[in-house]
Design an enzyme around this catalytic site. Structure first.
Site, short mmCIF file in Angstrom:
data_model
loop_
_atom_site.label_atom_id
_atom_site.label_comp_id
_atom_site.label_asym_id
_atom_site.label_seq_id
_atom_site.Cartn_x
_atom_site.Cartn_y
_atom_site.Cartn_z
N HIS A 24 0.62 -1.23 -0.05
CA HIS A 24 -0.27 -0.17 -0.07
C HIS A 24 1.50 0.96 -0.13
O HIS A 24 0.41 2.47 -0.78
CB HIS A 24 -1.20 -0.12 1.17
CG HIS A 24 -1.90 -0.71 0.92
ND1 HIS A 24 -3.07 -0.64 0.60
CD2 HIS A 24 -2.21 -1.58 1.86
CE1 HIS A 24 -4.15 -1.44 0.48
NE2 HIS A 24 -3.67 -2.79 1.25
N SER A 174 -7.88 -1.88 11.41
CA SER A 174 -7.40 -1.33 9.91
C SER A 174 -7.57 0.22 9.55
O SER A 174 -6.76 0.37 9.22
CB SER A 174 -9.16 -1.49 8.86
OG SER A 174 -9.15 -2.77 8.90
N HIS A 203 -2.42 -1.41 13.10
CA HIS A 203 -2.19 -0.49 12.67
C HIS A 203 -1.64 1.02 13.62
O HIS A 203 -1.90 1.12 14.49
CB HIS A 203 -3.01 0.36 11.78
CG HIS A 203 -2.83 -0.54 10.21
ND1 HIS A 203 -2.61 -0.46 8.81
CD2 HIS A 203 -3.52 -1.96 10.04
CE1 HIS A 203 -2.92 -1.10 8.26
NE2 HIS A 203 -3.01 -2.24 8.32
#
Length: 342
Positions: A24, A174, A203
């Site tokens: 990402h 997330s 995260h």
């Protein structure tokens, strides 16, 4: 948690998605040499599972969310060749990947296959979990954007995935939204509802990924995700080298070599990323708003194009509970903000 005959310390299994979630951060553009170099270093450090693929998983390379430099088959065969002792993991979200992608991944050597679903939609994993089981790989189930529902609902959804055949289940933070107390409540609820290992994936938007991962372990999780130097979307993931060190200091056994994992972190910094992830104002806003970390780049682009404040845009997306796969809404919401300020 399991204990080995020769080591009385409780064990924590580390699952390393550096070569998947890290994609990402670089627009899914890692090349074969980069994949091979890091996989070799992780294997030398005795990382149990190394996950590889497009950031959104098998079959996800597309114009909408980004085309990967390499196709799935090339990524998998490259990493498989480098992993002489570590297992190889892959990730699939129904709607992006198919049963055919699963069959191909197992053919190319995937040992562990994670099937992901939005936190209230575990039913979509049933067919894919059965497929993985029939293919002979280890099926796991994970719930995305897990802050969007209650601990009891997460436990119910995880129990469903176990019923479907998942051999480990858990949650992904997330958006980097959790505080340690949030993690403890959710992991405890899940661990009380299932009889398989529980997974936590953090995260770092609020700077708490390692603390949240430790909280997860202490609440009953035994599979923890972490990436080298935190390589991942936005503010990045739980930092692997730091997590291993913290777990060892707290008396948990990861089986990972400390010097070797520090070296793997250096390899990642030197070969995979232009700069390590940082907790900038946009990352904090995303964590506060509960918005998927992978939205950072498209949010900044839409804010710049429409002349709106990126933090306002993140907060507006959070109010609408936008999730991964809804990237097209970012521009729409930006235009709505612009119209509202006229």
């Amino acid at each position: 948690m399991n204990r080995t005959p020769n080591d009385p310390r409780p064990q924590v299994l580390i699952h390393d998605p550096t070569l998947r979630d890290g994609h990402h951060a670089v627009g899914h553009q890692l090349d074969a040499d980069q994949l091979r170099t890091y996989a070799t270093a992780a294997n030398a450090a005795r990382v149990p599972i190394v996950e590889v693929g497009h950031g959104n998983g098998l079959g996800a390379s597309s114009l909408q969310i980004g085309r990967a430099l390499l196709d799935d088959a090339t990524m998998l065969t490259t990493v498989r060749e480098a992993l002489t002792s570590s297992k190889m993991g892959v990730f699939l979200a129904p709607g992006w990947g198919t049963s055919g992608d699963l069959a191909a991944a197992v053919h190319h050597g995937a040992d562990v296959v994670r099937i992901a679903a939005h936190c209230t939609e575990a039913d979509v994993t049933e067919r894919h979990l059965a497929t993985v089981r029939n293919l002979g790989a280890e099926p796991q189930g994970v719930l995305l954007m897990s802050h969007m529902t209650s601990p009891d609902r997460l436990a119910e959804q995880c129990a469903l995935m176990v019923k479907y055949g998942a051999q480990a289940v858990g949650i992904m933070d997330s958006a980097g939204h959790y505080l340690p107390a949030d993690v403890i409540e959710r992991i405890h609820a899940i661990a009380s509802a299932v009889d398989v290992p529980v997974i936590f994936h953090g995260h770092n938007n609020l700077g708490l990924a390692v603390a949240n991962s430790l909280a997860a372990v202490e609440a009953g999780a035994s599979v923890i995700d972490a990436t080298a130097r935190g390589f991942g979307a936005g503010a990045g993931n739980t930092q692997l080298e730091a997590l291993v060190t913290v777990l060892e200091r707290h008396g948990f056994d990861t089986g990972i070599g400390l010097r070797e994992i520090l070296a793997a972190g250096d390899v990642a910094a030197d070969h995979l990323m232009k700069a390590p992830p940082s907790i900038d104002s946009i990352a904090v806003a995303g964590g506060l708003a509960g918005v998927f970390s992978g939205f950072k780049r498209p949010v900044l682009e839409a804010a710049r194009t429409e002349g709106v404040d990126a933090i306002d845009l993140f907060l507006a997306l959070g109010e609408r509970q936008v999730v991964a796969g809804q990237e097209d809404l970012i521009g729409d919401v930006a235009r709505q903000l612009k119209a509202a300020t006229r």
